[in-house]
Design a protein around this motif. Structure first.
Motif, PDB file in Angstrom:
ATOM      1  N   UNK A 144       0.847  -1.188   0.000  1.00  0.00           N
ATOM      2  CA  UNK A 144       0.000   0.000   0.000  1.00  0.00           C
ATOM      3  C   UNK A 144       0.883   1.239   0.000  1.00  0.00           C
ATOM      4  N   UNK A 145       0.322   2.389   0.354  1.00  0.00           N
ATOM      5  CA  UNK A 145       1.107   3.623   0.311  1.00  0.00           C
ATOM      6  C   UNK A 145       2.291   3.571   1.267  1.00  0.00           C
ATOM      7  N   UNK A 158      -1.879   1.534  -6.988  1.00  0.00           N
ATOM      8  CA  UNK A 158      -1.611   0.123  -6.730  1.00  0.00           C
ATOM      9  C   UNK A 158      -2.892  -0.664  -6.982  1.00  0.00           C
ATOM     10  N   UNK A 159      -2.767  -1.739  -7.717  1.00  0.00           N
ATOM     11  CA  UNK A 159      -3.882  -2.639  -7.989  1.00  0.00           C
ATOM     12  C   UNK A 159      -3.489  -4.048  -7.558  1.00  0.00           C
ATOM     13  N   UNK A 187      -8.363  -5.177  -8.096  1.00  0.00           N
ATOM     14  CA  UNK A 187      -8.963  -4.370  -7.045  1.00  0.00           C
ATOM     15  C   UNK A 187      -8.010  -3.232  -6.739  1.00  0.00           C
ATOM     16  N   UNK A 188      -8.464  -1.996  -6.964  1.00  0.00           N
ATOM     17  CA  UNK A 188      -7.603  -0.836  -6.721  1.00  0.00           C
ATOM     18  C   UNK A 188      -7.547  -0.548  -5.230  1.00  0.00           C
ATOM     19  N   UNK A 189      -6.323  -0.490  -4.684  1.00  0.00           N
ATOM     20  CA  UNK A 189      -6.145  -0.184  -3.266  1.00  0.00           C
ATOM     21  C   UNK A 189      -5.556   1.202  -3.053  1.00  0.00           C
ATOM     22  N   UNK A 190      -5.072   1.809  -4.117  1.00  0.00           N
ATOM     23  CA  UNK A 190      -4.520   3.163  -4.026  1.00  0.00           C
ATOM     24  C   UNK A 190      -4.610   3.804  -5.391  1.00  0.00           C
ATOM     25  N   UNK A 191      -5.063   5.064  -5.442  1.00  0.00           N
ATOM     26  CA  UNK A 191      -5.112   5.768  -6.712  1.00  0.00           C
ATOM     27  C   UNK A 191      -6.467   6.398  -6.971  1.00  0.00           C
ATOM     28  N   UNK A 192      -6.658   6.861  -8.208  1.00  0.00           N
ATOM     29  CA  UNK A 192      -7.834   7.619  -8.596  1.00  0.00           C
ATOM     30  C   UNK A 192      -8.555   6.935  -9.757  1.00  0.00           C
ATOM     31  N   UNK A 193      -9.698   7.519 -10.152  1.00  0.00           N
ATOM     32  CA  UNK A 193     -10.430   7.024 -11.326  1.00  0.00           C
ATOM     33  C   UNK A 193      -9.577   7.147 -12.578  1.00  0.00           C
ATOM     34  N   UNK A 249       0.086  -4.637  -8.875  1.00  0.00           N
ATOM     35  CA  UNK A 249       0.662  -3.736  -9.879  1.00  0.00           C
ATOM     36  C   UNK A 249       0.855  -2.362  -9.260  1.00  0.00           C
ATOM     37  N   UNK A 250       2.028  -1.811  -9.472  1.00  0.00           N
ATOM     38  CA  UNK A 250       2.351  -0.464  -8.979  1.00  0.00           C
ATOM     39  C   UNK A 250       2.873   0.347 -10.153  1.00  0.00           C
TER      40      UNK A 250
END
Length: 375
Positions: A144-145, A158-159, A187-193, A249-250
């Protein structure tokens, strides 16, 4: 065997052992009943965690998919007071229930790190739940972050690849038809649309860039060196699910390139997800997802992969290199496995596993060397 309180092997061959940290969890009986009422629920319950005398207010929930049904549960723990533990907001406590060695996940992540890949940190701990010994657990760092901050990596989305549709293809591996969403399997755990749009664009390009343009163009979307190192790690450890599952994925925003991070590597080193023996030639060296196939279709990348793999086979993927690490881990957790209520009856199997892994390394290495000639 002398037991000392730090890891390593002396010049005289004495295994030195570091004591496992003890984690003490307390879950109120009413909350425990709620947690156990539906093991498939992702709704956490409050708990208290004590480590080295320091108390933490946490939320806890069972983690994993099929592993939730095992007698020895795995957990996800989120911290809210204090809000961080070992520079992490979330940690995972893995039971490693089906791995007779309990070593494979940690051994894999350490191996990935040694060959130059991003990988979660892991350490063994002794867990007590409401005063009852729950045995040996593997504490896993969350991707994560904080994973990025702890490595001084630039911020980026991050996905997680959560099922077999994370195959970099326009087609579903599960439904055998065109995907209704290109983010299916992620599943997106960090980020934007906007980051979701970026991943969709990348998947489209992976599948549609003309063959003659692929080598020149794909480097705008994928860090090829990082991808090939990850590929080599998957192939050596023989994680059959690793190509369409079991990764994150990062994307580094400055470059736009994606890097891939391994996750859940207990079904490796010669055993499958049920802990059963897996032949050392079960997984072909070219893997089987769309991105890997397209990358290895390029002569330059194929030569780069071959050279990298030969170097790893010479240096890190050897019994000589890995045996001291395996011996140290095995010796460190053995006294605790003897007291583990879920594992103590399987000590003979546990003690045979290091030799089993050594034989796998030798056989797998020989298979990879043979197949590299035809790559």
């Amino acid at each position: 065997m002398r037991i000392l309180h730090r890891n390593g092997i002396t010049s005289k061959g004495v295994v030195q052992i570091e004591k496992l940290p003890e984690y003490r969890l307390f879950i109120h009986p009413l909350d425990m009943r709620e947690l156990q009422r539906d093991i498939w629920s992702d709704d956490p319950v409050p708990a208290k965690l004590t480590v080295n005398g320091k108390k933490y207010e946490v939320d806890i929930v069972y983690r994993g998919s099929h592993i939730r049904d095992f007698p020895k549960k795995s957990y996800q723990i989120s911290f809210y007071s204090p809000s961080k533990f070992r520079n992490a907001k979330v940690i995972h406590m893995n039971a490693e229930f089906k791995d007779p060695s309990l070593l494979r996940n940690k051994l894999s992540f350490d191996f990935f790190h040694d060959i130059g890949c991003l990988a979660p940190k892991a350490r063994f701990v002794s867990l007590k739940l409401n005063g009852k010994n729950e045995g040996v657990y593997l504490e896993l760092e969350s991707v994560d972050e904080n994973f990025l901050v702890n490595r001084k990596l630039p911020e980026g989305p991050i996905f997680y690849a959560v099922d077999g549709d994370a195959n970099f293809s326009l087609m579903s591996d599960l439904d055998k038809e065109v995907k209704k969403s290109l983010l299916k399997g992620y599943e997106q755990t960090k980020g934007t649309k906007e980051d979701e749009d970026g991943l969709r664009e990348t998947i489209i390009n992976i599948n549609t860039i003309p063959r003659e343009e692929f080598e020149e163009t794909i480097v705008h979307y994928v860090n090829i060196d990082a991808y090939l190192r990850w590929l080599a790690g998957v192939i050596c450890t023989q994680n059959f699910d690793g190509f369409v599952h079991n990764y994150a994925l990062y994307q580094r925003r400055q470059t736009g390139q994606y890097e891939i991070i391994p996750w859940d590597y207990d079904a490796t080193w010669g055993r499958d997800v049920n802990g059963e023996e897996m032949d050392s030639d079960y997984l072909r060296i070219a893997g089987f997802n769309t991105l890997t196939a397209r990358i290895l279709d390029c002569k330059t990348f194929r030569a780069q992969y071959k050279k990298l793999m030969e170097n790893i086979l010479q240096n890190q993927f050897t019994v000589e290199y890995l045996k001291p690490k395996i011996q140290t881990m095995h010796a460190q957790i053995r006294p605790y496995v003897q007291l583990d209520p879920y594992k103590k009856e399987c000590m003979d199997h546990f003690d045979r596993e290091p030799d089993y892994i050594y034989k796998f390394i030798e056989a797998r290495s020989a298979y990879i060397r043979k197949e590299l000639q035809f790559l």
